[in-house]
Design an enzyme around this catalytic site. Structure first.
Site, PDB file in Angstrom:
ATOM      1  N   LYS A  20       0.837  -1.209   0.000  1.00  0.00           N
ATOM      2  CA  LYS A  20       0.000   0.000   0.000  1.00  0.00           C
ATOM      3  C   LYS A  20       0.877   1.266   0.000  1.00  0.00           C
ATOM      4  O   LYS A  20       0.655   2.174  -0.797  1.00  0.00           O
ATOM      5  CB  LYS A  20      -0.937   0.008   1.223  1.00  0.00           C
ATOM      6  CG  LYS A  20      -1.847  -1.208   1.306  1.00  0.00           C
ATOM      7  CD  LYS A  20      -2.781  -1.169   2.515  1.00  0.00           C
ATOM      8  CE  LYS A  20      -2.065  -1.252   3.859  1.00  0.00           C
ATOM      9  NZ  LYS A  20      -1.438  -2.557   4.144  1.00  0.00           N
ATOM     10  N   ARG A  95      -9.180   0.615   8.617  1.00  0.00           N
ATOM     11  CA  ARG A  95      -8.749  -0.750   8.930  1.00  0.00           C
ATOM     12  C   ARG A  95      -9.770  -1.475   9.788  1.00  0.00           C
ATOM     13  O   ARG A  95      -9.525  -2.604  10.199  1.00  0.00           O
ATOM     14  CB  ARG A  95      -7.415  -0.703   9.678  1.00  0.00           C
ATOM     15  CG  ARG A  95      -6.197  -0.990   8.790  1.00  0.00           C
ATOM     16  CD  ARG A  95      -4.954  -0.835   9.643  1.00  0.00           C
ATOM     17  NE  ARG A  95      -3.814  -1.556   9.165  1.00  0.00           N
ATOM     18  CZ  ARG A  95      -2.801  -1.015   8.491  1.00  0.00           C
ATOM     19  NH1 ARG A  95      -2.809   0.249   8.160  1.00  0.00           N
ATOM     20  NH2 ARG A  95      -1.770  -1.765   8.152  1.00  0.00           N
ATOM     21  N   ARG A 134      11.956  -6.370   5.089  1.00  0.00           N
ATOM     22  CA  ARG A 134      11.999  -4.942   5.433  1.00  0.00           C
ATOM     23  C   ARG A 134      12.525  -4.757   6.854  1.00  0.00           C
ATOM     24  O   ARG A 134      13.272  -3.824   7.133  1.00  0.00           O
ATOM     25  CB  ARG A 134      10.606  -4.319   5.303  1.00  0.00           C
ATOM     26  CG  ARG A 134      10.592  -2.835   5.623  1.00  0.00           C
ATOM     27  CD  ARG A 134       9.287  -2.172   5.295  1.00  0.00           C
ATOM     28  NE  ARG A 134       8.214  -2.647   6.153  1.00  0.00           N
ATOM     29  CZ  ARG A 134       6.936  -2.315   6.013  1.00  0.00           C
ATOM     30  NH1 ARG A 134       6.582  -1.505   5.032  1.00  0.00           N
ATOM     31  NH2 ARG A 134       6.012  -2.779   6.821  1.00  0.00           N
ATOM     32  N   ARG A 140      11.775  -0.944  12.039  1.00  0.00           N
ATOM     33  CA  ARG A 140      10.378  -0.885  12.503  1.00  0.00           C
ATOM     34  C   ARG A 140      10.094  -2.030  13.464  1.00  0.00           C
ATOM     35  O   ARG A 140      10.281  -3.200  13.129  1.00  0.00           O
ATOM     36  CB  ARG A 140       9.427  -0.966  11.295  1.00  0.00           C
ATOM     37  CG  ARG A 140       9.171   0.385  10.683  1.00  0.00           C
ATOM     38  CD  ARG A 140       8.290   0.313   9.475  1.00  0.00           C
ATOM     39  NE  ARG A 140       6.994  -0.286   9.699  1.00  0.00           N
ATOM     40  CZ  ARG A 140       5.989  -0.209   8.844  1.00  0.00           C
ATOM     41  NH1 ARG A 140       6.142   0.468   7.721  1.00  0.00           N
ATOM     42  NH2 ARG A 140       4.841  -0.797   9.101  1.00  0.00           N
ATOM     43  N   ARG A 152      -0.004  -9.277  13.085  1.00  0.00           N
ATOM     44  CA  ARG A 152      -0.584  -8.240  12.221  1.00  0.00           C
ATOM     45  C   ARG A 152      -1.497  -8.873  11.181  1.00  0.00           C
ATOM     46  O   ARG A 152      -2.542  -8.303  10.838  1.00  0.00           O
ATOM     47  CB  ARG A 152       0.531  -7.432  11.549  1.00  0.00           C
ATOM     48  CG  ARG A 152       1.309  -6.609  12.561  1.00  0.00           C
ATOM     49  CD  ARG A 152       2.556  -6.038  11.961  1.00  0.00           C
ATOM     50  NE  ARG A 152       2.263  -5.094  10.913  1.00  0.00           N
ATOM     51  CZ  ARG A 152       3.173  -4.633  10.064  1.00  0.00           C
ATOM     52  NH1 ARG A 152       4.418  -5.035  10.141  1.00  0.00           N
ATOM     53  NH2 ARG A 152       2.823  -3.766   9.146  1.00  0.00           N
TER      54      ARG A 152
HETATM   55  P1  B4P Z   1       4.617  -1.580   2.055  1.00  0.00           P
HETATM   56  O1  B4P Z   1       4.261  -0.866   0.787  1.00  0.00           O
HETATM   57  O2  B4P Z   1       5.311  -0.769   3.093  1.00  0.00           O
HETATM   58  O3  B4P Z   1       3.381  -2.280   2.711  1.00  0.00           O
HETATM   59  P2  B4P Z   1       2.099  -1.725   3.418  1.00  0.00           P
HETATM   60  O4  B4P Z   1       0.978  -2.525   2.845  1.00  0.00           O
HETATM   61  O5  B4P Z   1       1.982  -0.227   3.283  1.00  0.00           O
HETATM   62  O6  B4P Z   1       2.459  -2.069   4.914  1.00  0.00           O
HETATM   63  P3  B4P Z   1       1.982  -1.946   6.381  1.00  0.00           P
HETATM   64  O7  B4P Z   1       0.616  -2.533   6.538  1.00  0.00           O
HETATM   65  O8  B4P Z   1       3.128  -2.554   7.102  1.00  0.00           O
HETATM   66  O9  B4P Z   1       1.977  -0.471   6.845  1.00  0.00           O
HETATM   67  P4  B4P Z   1       1.180   0.573   7.725  1.00  0.00           P
HETATM   68  O10 B4P Z   1       2.179   1.650   7.864  1.00  0.00           O
HETATM   69  O11 B4P Z   1      -0.111   0.896   7.053  1.00  0.00           O
HETATM   70  O12 B4P Z   1       5.487  -2.835   1.630  1.00  0.00           O
HETATM   71  C1  B4P Z   1       6.045  -3.720   2.578  1.00  0.00           C
HETATM   72  C2  B4P Z   1       7.403  -4.211   2.078  1.00  0.00           C
HETATM   73  O13 B4P Z   1       7.236  -4.935   0.866  1.00  0.00           O
HETATM   74  C3  B4P Z   1       8.372  -3.065   1.761  1.00  0.00           C
HETATM   75  O14 B4P Z   1       9.648  -3.434   2.194  1.00  0.00           O
HETATM   76  C4  B4P Z   1       8.331  -2.962   0.246  1.00  0.00           C
HETATM   77  O15 B4P Z   1       9.554  -2.503  -0.302  1.00  0.00           O
HETATM   78  C5  B4P Z   1       8.065  -4.397  -0.163  1.00  0.00           C
HETATM   79  N1  B4P Z   1       7.280  -4.489  -1.383  1.00  0.00           N
HETATM   80  C6  B4P Z   1       6.183  -3.733  -1.695  1.00  0.00           C
HETATM   81  N2  B4P Z   1       5.716  -4.105  -2.909  1.00  0.00           N
HETATM   82  C7  B4P Z   1       6.520  -5.136  -3.342  1.00  0.00           C
HETATM   83  C8  B4P Z   1       6.542  -5.954  -4.526  1.00  0.00           C
HETATM   84  N3  B4P Z   1       5.643  -5.788  -5.511  1.00  0.00           N
HETATM   85  N4  B4P Z   1       7.469  -6.931  -4.616  1.00  0.00           N
HETATM   86  C9  B4P Z   1       8.394  -7.106  -3.626  1.00  0.00           C
HETATM   87  N5  B4P Z   1       8.442  -6.360  -2.495  1.00  0.00           N
HETATM   88  C10 B4P Z   1       7.507  -5.380  -2.358  1.00  0.00           C
HETATM   89  O16 B4P Z   1       0.794  -0.050   9.169  1.00  0.00           O
HETATM   90  C11 B4P Z   1       1.704  -0.228  10.225  1.00  0.00           C
HETATM   91  C12 B4P Z   1       0.981  -0.383  11.577  1.00  0.00           C
HETATM   92  O17 B4P Z   1       0.393   0.890  11.965  1.00  0.00           O
HETATM   93  C13 B4P Z   1      -0.207  -1.353  11.668  1.00  0.00           C
HETATM   94  O18 B4P Z   1       0.200  -2.690  11.889  1.00  0.00           O
HETATM   95  C14 B4P Z   1      -1.002  -0.766  12.886  1.00  0.00           C
HETATM   96  O19 B4P Z   1      -0.441  -1.152  14.121  1.00  0.00           O
HETATM   97  C15 B4P Z   1      -0.822   0.730  12.724  1.00  0.00           C
HETATM   98  N6  B4P Z   1      -1.935   1.333  11.960  1.00  0.00           N
HETATM   99  C16 B4P Z   1      -1.809   1.950  10.749  1.00  0.00           C
HETATM  100  N7  B4P Z   1      -3.004   2.375  10.319  1.00  0.00           N
HETATM  101  C17 B4P Z   1      -3.918   2.033  11.269  1.00  0.00           C
HETATM  102  C18 B4P Z   1      -5.337   2.177  11.366  1.00  0.00           C
HETATM  103  N8  B4P Z   1      -6.057   2.756  10.394  1.00  0.00           N
HETATM  104  N9  B4P Z   1      -5.963   1.695  12.472  1.00  0.00           N
HETATM  105  C19 B4P Z   1      -5.264   1.116  13.458  1.00  0.00           C
HETATM  106  N10 B4P Z   1      -3.917   0.920  13.416  1.00  0.00           N
HETATM  107  C20 B4P Z   1      -3.237   1.383  12.331  1.00  0.00           C
END
Ligand code: B4P
Length: 198
Positions: A20, A95, A134, A140, A152
């Site tokens: 995302k 979420r 990552r 993190r 998670r």
């Molecule tokens: P990201 O792109 O970082 O993944 P994400 O889906 O955004 O991740 P996440 O769910 O961890 O993040 P958030 O900050 O929202 O990609 C992950 C990895 O994969 C990276 O290293 C990237 O380089 C790699 N990658 C991406 N695409 C790829 C591909 N095509 N091929 C290979 N590698 C690839 O959430 C973090 C925490 O914050 C949650 O767990 C929760 O505790 C809290 N939180 C956030 N929003 C919340 C909400 N609305 N309500 C309650 N808690 C919340």
């Protein structure tokens, strides 16, 4: 772009590690939307050691979702701070169903709505692989161990997956294959967004 009172509002949806944040960066560059990532906002509060950040950290360190009222309040302030936006891309929000209902109300007050939810579909073993990889360099705490990463994913299935039904019942939910390369996934997303805005 001219949808919903001149605004286009998209949700980038999917489990932790589905890409995302990665794809949001590409989308804002190409389409000029404002990026609202609750994960980034929470990490910034943690970095600043604010009371909100200290509260959020207790949950994030365990791989748990932060309480709804905390994230809904953050999003509400950001919407108010961007009255001239062409539209928003919501990344990692909503979420929970309660967050989705609150977002719908906040947008209705601005006479707009969510146009479409784009859901990145990635198999679980690939999610775990990406997050642990990552974690080797990100520092993190929520990527630090397989048990936290798995927590998670459990939180996602229990609390976040139902958000899909909330939007699917209004015909606003689209699945996108997210297990290819970053470039291949962006191409699929772009095709979908181009169709929405044409
Ligand atoms: P990201 O792109 O970082 O993944 P994400 O889906 O955004 O991740 P996440 O769910 O961890 O993040 P958030 O900050 O929202 O990609 C992950 C990895 O994969 C990276 O290293 C990237 O380089 C790699 N990658 C991406 N695409 C790829 C591909 N095509 N091929 C290979 N590698 C690839 O959430 C973090 C925490 O914050 C949650 O767990 C929760 O505790 C809290 N939180 C956030 N929003 C919340 C909400 N609305 N309500 C309650 N808690 C919340």
């Amino acid at each position: 772009m001219n949808i919903n009172n001149n605004m286009v509002n998209l949700i980038l949806f999917g489990p932790p590690g589905s890409g995302k944040g990665t794809q949001s960066a590409n989308i804002i560059e190409k389409y000029g939307l404002i990026h609202l990532s609750t994960g980034d906002l929470l990490r910034s509060e943690i970095g600043g050691k604010t009371p909100l950040g200290l509260e959020a950290q207790k949950f994030m360190d365990q791989g748990l979702l932060v309480p709804d009222e905390v994230v809904i309040g953050m999003i509400s302030s950001k919407l108010d701070a961007n009255p001239e936006a062409a539209g928003f891309i919501f990344d990692g929000f909503p979420r929970t169903t309660a967050q989705a209902e609150a977002l719908d109300k906040l947008l209705a007050l601005k006479k707009t709505a969510i146009h479409t939810v784009l859901s990145l579909e990635v198999p679980e073993d690939e999610l775990i692989r990406r997050l642990l990889e990552r974690g080797l360099t990100s520092g993190r705490s929520d990527d630090a161990s397989e048990s936290i990463v798995k927590n998670r994913i459990v939180e996602y299935h229990n609390k976040t997956a139902p958000v899909a039904d909330h939007y699917a019942k209004f015909g606003k939910f689209r699945k996108i294959k997210g297990d290819g390369t970053v470039e291949a996934t962006f191409e699929l997303l772009s095709k979908e967004i181009d169709e929405l805005v044409s």
